[in-house]
Design a protein around this motif. Structure first.
Motif, PDB file in Angstrom:
ATOM      1  N   MET A 128       0.646  -1.363  -0.352  1.00 50.17           N
ATOM      2  CA  MET A 128      -0.077   0.011   0.042  1.00 50.17           C
ATOM      3  C   MET A 128       0.851   0.666   0.253  1.00 50.17           C
ATOM      4  SD  MET A 128      -2.634   0.513  -0.498  1.00 50.17           S
ATOM      5  CE  MET A 128      -4.886   2.048  -0.270  1.00 50.17           C
ATOM      6  N   PHE A 136       2.583   1.520  -3.591  1.00 48.96           N
ATOM      7  CA  PHE A 136       1.542   2.297  -4.444  1.00 48.96           C
ATOM      8  C   PHE A 136       1.652   3.666  -4.157  1.00 48.96           C
ATOM      9  CE2 PHE A 136      -2.451   3.418  -4.291  1.00 48.96           C
ATOM     10  CZ  PHE A 136      -2.769   3.452  -5.704  1.00 48.96           C
ATOM     11  N   ARG A 137       1.765   4.073  -3.131  1.00 50.45           N
ATOM     12  CA  ARG A 137       1.025   5.670  -2.919  1.00 50.45           C
ATOM     13  C   ARG A 137       2.991   6.267  -3.224  1.00 50.45           C
ATOM     14  NH1 ARG A 137       0.063   7.085   3.207  1.00 50.45           N
ATOM     15  NH2 ARG A 137      -2.767   6.467   2.996  1.00 50.45           N
ATOM     16  N   PHE A 138       4.159   5.895  -2.501  1.00 53.81           N
ATOM     17  CA  PHE A 138       5.091   6.869  -2.902  1.00 53.81           C
ATOM     18  C   PHE A 138       5.120   7.107  -4.690  1.00 53.81           C
ATOM     19  CE2 PHE A 138       6.092   5.709   1.647  1.00 53.81           C
ATOM     20  CZ  PHE A 138       6.487   7.079   1.106  1.00 53.81           C
ATOM     21  N   ARG A 188       2.855   6.670  -6.687  1.00 52.52           N
ATOM     22  CA  ARG A 188       2.070   8.167  -7.048  1.00 52.52           C
ATOM     23  C   ARG A 188       2.798   8.937  -6.940  1.00 52.52           C
ATOM     24  NH1 ARG A 188      -2.804   5.448  -9.482  1.00 52.52           N
ATOM     25  NH2 ARG A 188      -3.006   7.728  -9.957  1.00 52.52           N
ATOM     26  N   GLN A 189       3.337   9.376  -5.153  1.00 57.36           N
ATOM     27  CA  GLN A 189       3.534  10.882  -5.607  1.00 57.36           C
ATOM     28  C   GLN A 189       4.758  10.994  -6.531  1.00 57.36           C
ATOM     29  OE1 GLN A 189       2.447  12.821  -3.232  1.00 57.36           O
ATOM     30  NE2 GLN A 189       4.393  14.462  -3.698  1.00 57.36           N
ATOM     31  N   PHE A 192      -3.353  12.346   9.427  1.00 58.49           N
ATOM     32  CA  PHE A 192      -3.010  11.217   8.877  1.00 58.49           C
ATOM     33  C   PHE A 192      -3.301  10.390   9.552  1.00 58.49           C
ATOM     34  CE2 PHE A 192       0.267   8.909   7.596  1.00 58.49           C
ATOM     35  CZ  PHE A 192       0.405   8.113   6.184  1.00 58.49           C
ATOM     36  N   HIS A 218      -3.433   2.929   9.059  1.00 54.35           N
ATOM     37  CA  HIS A 218      -1.926   3.108   7.485  1.00 54.35           C
ATOM     38  C   HIS A 218      -1.396   1.955   7.574  1.00 54.35           C
ATOM     39  CE1 HIS A 218      -4.304   6.154   5.614  1.00 54.35           C
ATOM     40  NE2 HIS A 218      -4.804   5.542   5.244  1.00 54.35           N
ATOM     41  N   GLU A 219       0.096   2.510   8.888  1.00 53.85           N
ATOM     42  CA  GLU A 219       0.841   1.658   9.001  1.00 53.85           C
ATOM     43  C   GLU A 219       0.720   0.642   9.691  1.00 53.85           C
ATOM     44  OE1 GLU A 219       3.318   2.465   6.758  1.00 53.85           O
ATOM     45  OE2 GLU A 219       2.155   3.476   5.666  1.00 53.85           O
ATOM     46  N   ARG A 266       1.340  15.134   4.850  1.00 53.27           N
ATOM     47  CA  ARG A 266       1.549  14.654   3.817  1.00 53.27           C
ATOM     48  C   ARG A 266       3.076  13.421   3.906  1.00 53.27           C
ATOM     49  NH1 ARG A 266      -0.987  17.283  -1.230  1.00 53.27           N
ATOM     50  NH2 ARG A 266      -2.916  17.190  -0.062  1.00 53.27           N
ATOM     51  N   PRO A 267       3.189  12.301   3.940  1.00 54.09           N
ATOM     52  CA  PRO A 267       4.242  11.443   3.904  1.00 54.09           C
ATOM     53  C   PRO A 267       5.172  11.790   3.178  1.00 54.09           C
ATOM     54  CG  PRO A 267       2.460  10.172   3.599  1.00 54.09           C
ATOM     55  CD  PRO A 267       1.680  11.770   3.305  1.00 54.09           C
ATOM     56  N   ILE A 294      -5.936  -1.987   2.935  1.00 50.50           N
ATOM     57  CA  ILE A 294      -4.118  -1.712   3.373  1.00 50.50           C
ATOM     58  C   ILE A 294      -3.305  -3.284   3.964  1.00 50.50           C
ATOM     59  CG2 ILE A 294      -1.744  -1.255   4.232  1.00 50.50           C
ATOM     60  CD1 ILE A 294      -4.492   1.057   5.379  1.00 50.50           C
ATOM     61  N   LYS A 316       3.218  -7.299   6.662  1.00 51.39           N
ATOM     62  CA  LYS A 316       3.707  -6.185   8.207  1.00 51.39           C
ATOM     63  C   LYS A 316       3.036  -7.492   9.510  1.00 51.39           C
ATOM     64  CE  LYS A 316       1.672  -2.176   7.672  1.00 51.39           C
ATOM     65  NZ  LYS A 316       1.212  -2.482   5.940  1.00 51.39           N
ATOM     66  N   MET A 335      -3.400  -1.364  13.908  1.00 49.87           N
ATOM     67  CA  MET A 335      -4.411  -0.985  12.422  1.00 49.87           C
ATOM     68  C   MET A 335      -5.826  -1.609  12.920  1.00 49.87           C
ATOM     69  SD  MET A 335      -1.653  -2.580   9.333  1.00 49.87           S
ATOM     70  CE  MET A 335      -3.437  -1.758   8.277  1.00 49.87           C
ATOM     71  N   THR A 345      -5.835   7.554  -1.722  1.00 48.41           N
ATOM     72  CA  THR A 345      -4.474   7.365  -1.502  1.00 48.41           C
ATOM     73  C   THR A 345      -3.796   8.756  -2.018  1.00 48.41           C
ATOM     74  OG1 THR A 345      -4.970   5.746  -3.488  1.00 48.41           O
ATOM     75  CG2 THR A 345      -5.036   5.030  -0.762  1.00 48.41           C
ATOM     76  N   THR A 348      -3.893  11.718  -0.204  1.00 51.81           N
ATOM     77  CA  THR A 348      -3.125  11.940   1.088  1.00 51.81           C
ATOM     78  C   THR A 348      -2.249  12.025   1.274  1.00 51.81           C
ATOM     79  OG1 THR A 348      -3.538  10.243   0.719  1.00 51.81           O
ATOM     80  CG2 THR A 348      -4.264  10.738   2.586  1.00 51.81           C
ATOM     81  N   LEU A 349      -0.423  12.090  -0.541  1.00 54.48           N
ATOM     82  CA  LEU A 349       0.277  11.927  -0.222  1.00 54.48           C
ATOM     83  C   LEU A 349       0.134  13.673   0.353  1.00 54.48           C
ATOM     84  CD1 LEU A 349       2.899   9.800  -1.177  1.00 54.48           C
ATOM     85  CD2 LEU A 349       2.529  10.698   1.089  1.00 54.48           C
TER      86      LEU A 349
END
Lengths: 1064, 370
Positions: free
Chosen positions: A1, A4-6, A8-9, A847, A852-853, A896-897, B221, B226, B234, B366, B369-370
Motif C-alpha cells: 500500500m 503504491f502511494r510513494f 504515485r507521489q 493523517f 495505514h501503517e 503528507r508523508p 491496506i 506487516k 491497524m 490514497t 493523501t500524499l
C-alpha cells in the motif's frame, strides 16, 4: 500500500528532486562512551587511541573531532589491539582468535577506517586445539616487531608463532615451541611441568631481535630471534600476570597473581637468574589479589614510575578497582568505580631517548576513560574532551536546545569552569592529539541537556562531533535525602592506607530515586530553566554568574482538586531544606513547586516571557506564575475508573514483578545473542545442521501461535489521566479577532484542554510584567475519539509555520508569526496527526498513521529542513519516530508523508524512548546506556566526523587486491559515516564528494539495519533508566522480543511454523 | 426495498404517500410527503395527534413488503418504512404496556397472516414456543459483506460497525503461514489468521468471520509484510469502521454471484438485532458511524459537539467519509445506511452501483493523501 502511494507521489519529479535536496538519512556519529569496552591501544607516533568493544566495534580517537569507527563482521569481543606505529593501521585480536588488520584510508581528503585483511588461525578438527602446543587456536598475547611488519603471537599452548603482518600469513618454520625454550632451562626447574600459556611478550625498544617471553608458570626468557637461542633465562616461581621491560633493557618487572611484583636485573651474565633483585607485595602482608598489569617508566629526574593495576588486599579491598601509581616514596591508589580494562602511559618511544618521561596515564575503565597528568605535581585528572560517560548516573531524559545565543553559551561555559577549576597547565594537556579535524566550526551552538537519575542535569556541547561536557547542575542539594554524604567522607579520612584517591565520575548509585529528573526545559534567551522530577517537584532555576546564598520559595499544587476516593500509595514528596542555602555560580533555584500527589512529572513547559511554567503528572496539570510565585490553575485529568494512577510507581509488588520480568527478559535476550554469536563463529556448520534438521523433522511439532486480541481502546484504560504534553502559544482561541496567550494540555486518553490565559502585558521596555494575577479560563476541550495518547501539540500560524519560541519574535531572532491568516493547531496522537482550524475548531487535515501503517507514534517534533541546493529554501516538517523505530517525515500543515527511514531496531525500546529531535532535522538516541547515536534527516544539516591523519607508510597498491571490503558503506552498520562528504558540500555547493555521496545507489533502508551490533550492545540496556518508557512500549517490546525470538527459533527449526508463546 | 420499488412508488403517487394507521380497533388515514417524511419524532407526534392519544406511550410498527411487522422507533427505520411503502404505508400502534414484542421480527411470508392477526387481536395469545427477543430499540448496521462484485469469490470483505464501547469487536488474530500459488509453484508465505472469536463479541455475532480465516487486508491496506502487532494496531485504529478482507477457511458459504432471489427476507439475520440499550449517549449514536471525524469539542463550558470539517473537499479521505455520513441523511437520494448493510443479500444492484464508486474514491484518497 505504502509502496503504491510513494509511486504515485513519484509522479511529480520536481517534488521528488526537492525531497532529495531536503531529506537524507544518515547515522553520523556516536557520542559518549563505547558500551562494554574490552581493549585499548595507543599509537605514540600518531597520538591516536583505539578502543575495542565486546560487540566487535573498533573506535579510534585523536584530537577532539577526530574519530574513526569500524565494526568487525562477527560480533566477537575485541580482546587485544595493537597499532602499527605511525602507519594508521591497527591489528585486532578477537576472542575467536581471529586477527584483523584495519587501515585508516583517505578518500577525498577525509579519512576513515576500513578493514583490510583478516586471518583466522587454522584450526585442526578432531584435534584438541586448545591444549596442543603447536596450535594457534588460542592466542593469548600479540607483540608487533620490526616496525609492525612482523607479529609474534603467544598462545595458550605456550608456543610463539610469527605472522607476516602486511599479508597476515603465518610464517611457518619460525614457530618457537616451549620445548625450544626448555632446553635452556635447568633440569630442576623443568620438573616435568609445562610452562603454561604465554602470558606476556615484550619487545626490546632498541634491539628488535630480542623478545622477552613470560610464561604463566613464571619463567621469563629473553629470546634472540637472530640467534634462535635464549639470551637470558629468569626462573620465576610465581604465577606470572604481566611483564614490563625497562627502556634500557637492563631491568625487567614482572607482576604476579599473589599481588607481588618483582624486579629482575638483565645485565650481563649468562647463567639463569633464579632470584629477582627486588620482590615486594605492595599491599601485603595479607593475601592480595593479582597485579594484572604493570608498567615501569623512568624519568630524567631520577625516580621511576611503577604503575600497576590490582594487587589490593583480598579481604579488605578485594572489591575495589584500583590502579596504583608509585614513584619513589609517593604512592597513590587510584580508586575507580568500575572495572579496569587496560591502561597505558603517554611517553617518549623514540629509541634514541634515554628516558620515558611519561606525560600522562590513560586508564580505560568499563564505564569511562580517565587520563591523569603525570607531569603536574599531584597528578590531577585531565578532563576528557570527548568519551564522556553520559551514564555516570543513568540518563532519565534528554532535551536539545538549538541555536544557543553566544552570551548564554559563554555564561554556561564559565559556570562549568568555575565548577571544576582546571590548572592552566592541565587544561591544555589532553595527550591524545592525533589527526586534524577538518570539520568547519559549527555554524550554531547546540546544547544537549540530559537529566539523570541522581537529580543532576548535564549540559553538553552538541555542536560538533565531540560531545563535550559543559556544566553539571545538581538539584539534590535542595532536598533532604535519606543518606547524607558526611559519613562516607569521614570514613575516607580515618584510614589512610592504602592512600585511596577517588577518580572518575561514573557513579551509578542514586541517593534517592525521587530525585530523578523527568523533564527539562530551558529558555535560551532568559537563561531560565525548569527541571521536573520523579517526586512531582518542579524547579524553576535561573542562571547566575556569581555564587549566592538564598532561600527557595516553596509552593505546592494539589492536582487532585478534592477528588474523592483516591489514595496515593507511592512515594512521599521530597522535603526541601529550609532557610537560605548556598548556591554556586550557575543555575540557581528560585521557586520549587511540588505536585500533590507526588507522582512523577510527565510533561513540563516554560514560557519565560509570561513567567509561567506548566507541569503535568499522571493526575492532572497545573500552571504556576513564578514571578508572583502563585499557582494559577490546577486541573485533575483522572478518569474515575483509573485506579492504577493512584498506586504510584513505588508499589513494592509491582516493582518486584517488573524487575523479575526484566531479568528474565535479559536472560532470554542474552541467550538469543549468545546463540547468534555461536552461529557466527561456525556459521557454515550451523547452516548445514539447520538444513539437516529441517529435512529430518518436518512440521511435526505443533506450537501455539502468538495471538493478539482486537480490542478497541476504551475510555477507562488505566493511566488515562497522564498528561503527555503541554504547550504555550499566542493564538486565537476564543475569537478570530483577538489573539492572546493560551495553554494546551494533552492527555493519555486523547483529551486536549485549551486554556485562554489573561497575562498582564509588560510595560513597554520593562522586563517584568506588572504584579497582577494571571488568569486561566478553559476555552476548549477536544476529545479525540480514537482516544490515543496525545503526544504533541503545536500551533501553526497563518502561513502554516509553527509559532516561534518565546522572545524569538520580540527580539527579532525569528520571523514574526503571521497573525493575519487563520491559525491552526496540530495535534499529534500516538495514532493520528490532525490539524484543526482555530479559533473555531474544525478538522482541516489529518493523517492516520496507525490505521495505514500499523505503527504508533513515539516521538514527534517540528523541524526545519534546509535545502542543499538552494541557500535560503527551507521547509518545516513534522518528524516522527514510531514504535517500530522508523522515522517518518510529514509536510506541515498538509500532513503528507515525505520520506521514511528505518532508524532504530524496534526491539530497542530504550533507544526509541530516548530519542530526541533537534530543530534542524537531526536527532539523538541512546544505543547503549552510555552512547548517543546522532542521526540526521536533513540533507544539509549533518554533523559528522571529518578528519585526516598524517600517515607515513609505503602504501602498496597491489595490496588492495587483498581487500575484503569494497564498500566503505558497510561500516555504516555501526552507524558511522560511510560516505564522507567534503566540507564544501555542506554549504550548498555540490562538490565532487557530494556527487559521490548522492549516487550511491543503495537505499538507506538496506544499509542501515544494524542487526549484528545492536543486538549485542543493547543486551544490557536497563529499561527503567531511560526516558519515559510507557506501558505501551513494554507491551510492544514484549510482543516484539518474543516475536524476534520466535523468528530466530523458527530459523533454526522451521520457518513456516508459528511458535508457542501466548500473549494475553 | 430497492431502487425499482422506490421508483415505482414515487412515479405513481407524485411524491405523496398514503398512510393507514391502526390503533386498537381504530383506523386513521392520512398522507405524507414521500420526499420529505420529516423526523420520527414528528411522525410520532402526528400519530398521537391523529389517534388522539397525546399522552399514551405507544409502539409503532409497520408492515414491510414481505408482510413482516417491523418497528418504527427512530429516524432510520422510519425513513426506511417510508421509502419502501408501496403504495400504502400500513402502521400498527400498540400501547407500550401491553405490547407484544414477539409480534415483531422475522417471520416468513407464510406466517404473515398470523402475525397480523396477533396484532389485530392482542388478547388472542397463542401458546407457541417463541424466542422472545427484547424489543429492538434501534436498527443499525452491525456488519455487512461488501464489494462482492469486485472481489474474487474466494475472498470476503466484511465491514464491522462498532458502536460505543459496550460490545468488543471480539476476535483474536495470530500469525501463521498460508500457501500461495506463484509462478514458481506453491510457496509458503507468512499470513495473519483469525485465531479465536470471543463469545458474544461483535465478530462472532455477525457470523461473517470464523476461526482460521486468513486476513488479507485491513481497510484496504494489505497486511502482507506487516507484523502481527502492526496488524493489531491497524485493526484497533480502524475499529470504529473496520473493513477486513478475509479468505474464509470454509469456502462453502461463499456468496454466489448474481443470485438476487436467494434469501429475500434474510435482512434480519444479517442485521442481528442487538438488544442494546443506548441510553448513555443517544445523541451521538447516529454520528458514531463516522469513525474518523467524531472528535468532540467542548467550547468553554458549553455543550459537547462534534468537530465539523473545515474544507471537506480538500482531503479526499474526508470526502470519502463524508459520503458515508450522507448515507444516514437519506434525503438526497443516497441509500439509507440500513440498506447498505442489507445490500449483498437483498439486492445486487445497489452494491453494484455503489461499490465501484467507493473503490474509486479510495484510490483517489490514497493519491491525494500524499
Amino acid at each position: 500500500m505504502m509502496k503504491f502511494r510513494f509511486r504515485r507521489q513519484g509522479a511529480d519529479p520536481q517534488r521528488e528532486k526537492l525531497k532529495q535536496e531536503l531529506f537524507a538519512f544518515n547515522k553520523t556519529v556516536e557520542h559518549g562512551f563505547p558500551n562494554q569496552p574490552s581493549a585499548l591501544a595507543f599509537d605514540p607516533e600518531l597520538r591516536i587511541m583505539a578502543i575495542g568493544t565486546r560487540s566487535g566495534a573498533v573506535k579510534i580517537y585523536g584530537a577532539p573531532g577526530v574519530e574513526f569507527t569500524g565494526l568487525h563482521r562477527d560480533t566477537a569481543t575485541v580482546t587485544q589491539m595493537h597499532f602499527l606505529p605511525g602507519q594508521g593501521r591497527l591489528l585486532t585480536l578477537l576472542d575467536d582468535s581471529s586477527l584483523h588488520l584495519w587501515e585508516i584510508v583517505h578518500h577525498n581528503g577525509c579519512a576513515h577506517l576500513e578493514e583490510a585483511l583478516s586471518f583466522q588461525p587454522p584450526s585442526r578438527p578432531g584435534f584438541d586445539c586448545a591444549s596442543g602446543p603447536l596450535s594457534l587456536a588460542r592466542v593469548t598475547v600479540v607483540l608487533l616487531l620490526a616496525a609492525g611488519d612482523l607479529a609474534a603471537l603467544g598462545t595458550e599452548g605456550g608456543s610463539v608463532f610469527f605472522l607476516d603482518v602486511p599479508t597476515l600469513t603465518l610464517l611457518e618454520g619460525q614457530t618457537l615451541a616451549p620445548d625450544d625454550v626448555l632446553r635452556s632451562v635447568p633440569d630442576d626447574y623443568r620438573c616435568g611441568k609445562a610452562l603454561g600459556p604465554v602470558e606476556s611478550l615484550q619487545g626490546h625498544l632498541r634491539d628488535p631481535t630480542k623478545i622477552l617471553i613470560g610464561y604463566s608458570r613464571g619463567l621469563l626468557v629473553i629470546w634472540n630471534r637472530a640467534a634462535q637461542c635464549a639470551d637470558r633465562v629468569f626462573l620465576g616461581n610465581q604465577q606470572l600476570e604481566s611483564l614490563c621491560w625497562e627502556r634500557s633493557g637492563n631491568t625487567l618487572v614482572s607482576s604476579h597473581s599473589d599481588g607481588s611484583y618483582a624486579v629482575w636485573s638483565a645485565g650481563a651474565g649468562g647463567s639463569p637468574v633464579t632470584q629477582p633483585t627486588v620482590a615486594t607485595t605492595p599491599y601485603g602482608p595479607f593475601p592480595c589479589k593479582a597485579i594484572n598489569k604493570i608498567l615501569w617508566r623512568n624519568c630524567a629526574s631520577g625516580d621511576h614510575f611503577i604503575i600497576f593495576s590490582g594487587g589490593m588486599p583480598r579481604a579488605s579491598y578485594g572489591d575495589r578497582h584500583c590502579v596504583s601509581v608509585l614513584r619513589a616514596e609517593t604512592l597513590v591508589t587510584l580508586d575507580f568505580t568500575s572495572r579496569i580494562i587496560d591502561f597505558f602511559t603517554v611517553h617518549s618511544t623514540r629509541p634514541e631517548d634515554e628516558f620515558d618521561e611519561p606525560q600522562a596515564l590513560a586508564v580505560l575503565l568499563e564505564e569511562e576513560l580517565v587520563v591523569l597528568d603525570l607531569q603536574t605535581p599531584g597528578w590531577p585528572a585531565v578532563p576528557a574532551p570527548y568519551l564522556a560517560p553520559l551514564h555516570s548516573s543513568a540518563i532519565t531524559c534528554s532535551a536539545h536546545v538549538a541555536n544557543v545565543p553566544a552570551k548564554l553559551w559563554a555564561r554556561i561555559v564559565s559556570a562549568g569552569e568555575q565548577q571544576s577549576p582546571q590548572p592552566a597547565s592541565s587544561a591544555s594537556s589532553w595527550p591524545i592529539t592525533g589527526g586534524r579535524n577538518l570539520a568547519q566550526e559549527p555554524s550554531q551552538r547546540g546544547l544537549l541537556l540530559t537529566g539523570h537519575e541522581d537529580g543532576t542535569v548535564r549540559f553538553w556541547d552538541a555542536s560538533g562531533v565531540a560531545l563535550r561536557p559543559l556544566y553539571k547542575l545538581s538539584t539534590a542539594g535542595l532536598f533532604q535525602t535519606d543518606c547524607e554524604h558526611a559519613d562516607s567522607l569521614a570514613q575516607a579520612a580515618e584510614d589512610d592506607w592504602p592512600p585511596f584517591r577517588k577518580v572518575g565520575c561514573f557513579d551509578p548509585y542514586s541517593d534517592d530515586p525521587r530525585l530523578g529528573v523527568q523533564k527539562v526545559a530551558l529558555c535560551k534567551y532568559t537563561a531560565q530553566m525548569v527541571v521536573a522530577g520523579t517526586a512531582g517537584q518542579v524547579l524553576v532555576l535561573e542562571l547566575s554568574d556569581v555564587p549566592s546564598e538564598q532561600a527557595v520559595s516553596v509552593a505546592s499544587v494539589d492536582l487532585l482538586q478534592d477528588r474523592e476516593g483516591f489514595t496515593w500509595k507511592g512515594h512521599e514528596r521530597l522535603s526541601p531544606r529550609t532557610g537560605p542555602l548556598p548556591w554556586p555560580a550557575g543555575f540557581q533555584p528560585r521557586v520549587l513547586v511540588q505536585c500533590l500527589p507526588p507522582a512523577a512529572v510527565t510533561a513540563v513547559t516554560l514560557h519565560a516571557e509570561w513567567s509561567l511554567v506548566a507541569f503535568g503528572t499522571s493526575h492532572g496539570f497545573g500552571l504556576f506564575d513564578y514571578q508572583r510565585k502563585s499557582p494559577v490553575l490546577a486541573r485533575c485529568t483522572l478518569h474515575p475508573n483509573d485506579s492504577l494512577a493512584m498506586e504510584g510507581p513505588l508499589s513494592r509488588v509491582k516493582s518486584l514483578k517488573k524487575s523479575l520480568r526484566q531479568s528474565f527478559r535479559r536472560i532470554r535476550k542474552s541467550r538469543v545473542s549468545g546463540k547468534k554469536r555461536a552461529a557466527n563463529a561456525n556459521s557454515k556448520l550451523q547452516e548445514a545442521n539447520a538444513q539437516l534438521a529441517e529435512q529430518a523433522c518436518p512440521h511435526d511439532v505443533e506450537m501455539t501461535p502468538v495471538q493478539r486480541r482486537i480490542e478497541p481502546r476504551s475510555a477507562d484504560d488505566s493511566l488515562s489521566g497522564v498528561v503527555r504534553c503541554l504547550y504555550f502559544a499566542d493564538t486565537f482561541l476564543r475569537d478570530a479577532a483577538h489573539h492572546g496567550p493560551t495553554m494546551w494540555a494533552g492527555t493519555n486518553s486523547g483529551s486536549v484542554f485549551a486554556y485562554a490565559l489573561e497575562v498582564p502585558a509588560a510595560a513597554a521596555g520593562g522586563e517584568k510584567r506588572p504584579e497582577r494575577a494571571v488568569e486561566a479560563v478553559l476555552g476548549k476541550e477536544v476529545q479525540l475519539m480514537h482516544r490515543a495518547p496525545v503526544v504533541a501539540i503545536a500551533v501553526l500560524d497563518g502561513r502554516g509555520r509553527p509559532l516561534p519560541e518565546p522572545y524569538e519574535a520580540s527580539r527579532d531572532l525569528a520571523q514574526a508569526p503571521d497573525m493575519q491568516g487563520g491559525h491552526a493547531v496540530l495535534i499529534a496522537s500516538e495514532e493520528q496527526f490532525k490539524v484543526f482550524t482555530l479559533p473555531k475548531v474544525s478538522a482541516k487535515t489529518k493523517f492516520k498513521l496507525t490505521a495505514h501503517e500499523g505503527c504508533r507514534v513515539r516521538k514527534v517534533a517540528l523541524a526545519t529542513f534546509a535545502s542543499v541546493a538552494c541557500e535560503d529554501y527551507a521547509e518545516t516538517c513534522l518528524a516522527c519516530l514510531t514504535n517500530l523505530g522508523d522515522v517518518h517525515v510529514f509536510s506541515v500543515p498538509g500532513l503528507r508523508p515525505q520520506v521514511h527511514y528505518s532508524c532504530i531496531r524496534k526491539e530497542d525500546i530504550s533507544g526509541i524512548a530516548s530519542c530526541v529531535f533537534t530543530r534542524h532535522g537531526q536527532g539523538f538516541y541512546l544505543i547503549s546506556p552510555s552512547e548517543f547515536e546522532r542521526f540526521s534527516l536533513s540533507a544539509r544539516n549533518i554533523t559528522e566526523p571529518l578528519c585526516s591523519l598524517d600517515i607515513s607508510w609505503p602504501r602498496d597498491t597491489t595490496r588492495t587486491s587483498h581487500r575484503l571490503r569494497e564498500s566503505p558503506k558497510l561500516s555504516q552498520a555501526n552507524g558511522t559515516p560511510g560516505v564522507v562528504l567534503a566540507p564544501g558540500s555542506r554549504d550548498g555547493s555540490p562538490g565532487p564528494a557530494h556527487s559521490k555521496g548522492a549516487d550511491t545507489p543503495e537505499p538507506p533502508e538496506a544499509t542501515l539495519s544494524p542487526m549484528s551490533i545492536d543486538s549485542a550492545t543493547s543486551a544490557d540496556t536497563t529499561l527503567d533508566t531511560t526516558g519515559d518508557v510507557t506501558v505501551e512500549d513494554v507491551k510492544d517490546f514484549l510482543g516484539s522480543s518474543e516475536e524476534s525470538e520466535k523468528n530466530l527459533r523458527n530459523l533454526a527449526e522451521d520457518e513456516a511454523r508459528a511458535c508457542a508463546i501466548l500473549i494475553k | 426495498m430497492n431502487r425499482s420499488h422506490r421508483h415505482g412508488a414515487g412515479s405513481g403517487c407524485l411524491g405523496t404517500m398514503e398512510v393507514k394507521s391502526k390503533f386498537g380497533a381504530e383506523f386513521r388515514r392520512f398522507s405524507l410527503e414521500r420526499s420529505k417524511p420529516g423526523k420520527f419524532e414528528e411522525f410520532y407526534g402526528l400519530l398521537q395527534h391523529v389517534h388522539k392519544i397525546p399522552n399514551v406511550d405507544v409502539l409503532v410498527g409497520y408492515a414491510d413488503i414481505h408482510g413482516d411487522l417491523l418497528p418504527i422507533n427512530n429516524d432510520d427505520n422510519y425513513h426506511k418504512a417510508v421509502s419502501t411503502a408501496n403504495p400504502l404505508l400500513r402502521i400498527f400502534i400498540q400501547k407500550k404496556e401491553e405490547a407484544d414484542y414477539s409480534a415483531f421480527g422475522t417471520d416468513t411470508l407464510i406466517k404473515k397472516k398470523n402475525v397480523l392477526t396477533n396484532v389485530l387481536r392482542p388478547d388472542n395469545h397463542r401458546k407457541k414456543p417463541h424466542i422472545v427477543i427484547s424489543m429492538p430499540q434501534d436498527f443499525r448496521p452491525v456488519s455487512s459483506i461488501i464489494d462482492v462484485d469486485i472481489l474474487p469469490e474466494t475472498h470476503r470483505r466484511v465491514r464491522l460497525y462498532k458502536y460505543g464501547t459496550e460490545k468488543p469487536l471480539g476476535f483474536y488474530i495470530r500469525d501463521g503461514s498460508s500457501v500461495r500459488v506463484t509462478p514458481h509453484g506453491l510457496e509458503k508465505v507468512p499470513g495473519i489468521f483469525i485465531s479465536r472469536l470471543v463469545p458474544g463479541g461483535l465478530a462472532q455475532s455477525t457470523g461473517l468471520l470464523a476461526v482460521n480465516d486468513e486476513v488479507l487486508e485491513v481497510n484496504g491496506i494489505e497486511v502482507s509484510g506487516k507484523s502481527l502487532d502492526q496488524v493489531t494496531d491497524m485493526m484497533i485504529a480502524n475499529s470504529r469502521n473496520l473493513i477486513i478482507t478475509v479468505r474464509p477457511a470454509n469456502q462453502r458459504n461463499n456468496v454466489v454471484r448474481n443470485s438476487r432471489t436467494s434469501g429475500s427476507s434474510g435482512q434480519s439475520t444479517d442485521n442481528s438485532l442487538l438488544g442494546y440499550s443506548q441510553q448513555a449517549e443517544p445523541s451521538f449514536e447516529p454520528e458514531d458511524e463516522d469513525s474518523d471525524e467524531d472528535d468532540i469539542i467542548i467550547e468553554g463550558n458549553g455543550v459537547p459537539q462534534q468537530i465539523p470539517k473545515a474544507v471537506p473537499a480538500t482531503e479526499s479521505l474526508e470526502s470519502l467519509t463524508q459520503i458515508e455520513l450522507n448515507f444516514e441523511s437519506g434525503q438526497n437520494g443516497f441509500i439509507p445506511s440500513n440498506e447498505v448493510s442489507l445490500a449483498p443479500v437483498a439486492s445486487g444492484t445497489s452494491t453494484e452501483t455503489r461499490a465501484p464508486d467507493q473503490k474509486l474514491l479510495e484510490e483517489d484518497g490514497t493519491i491525494i493523501t500524499l
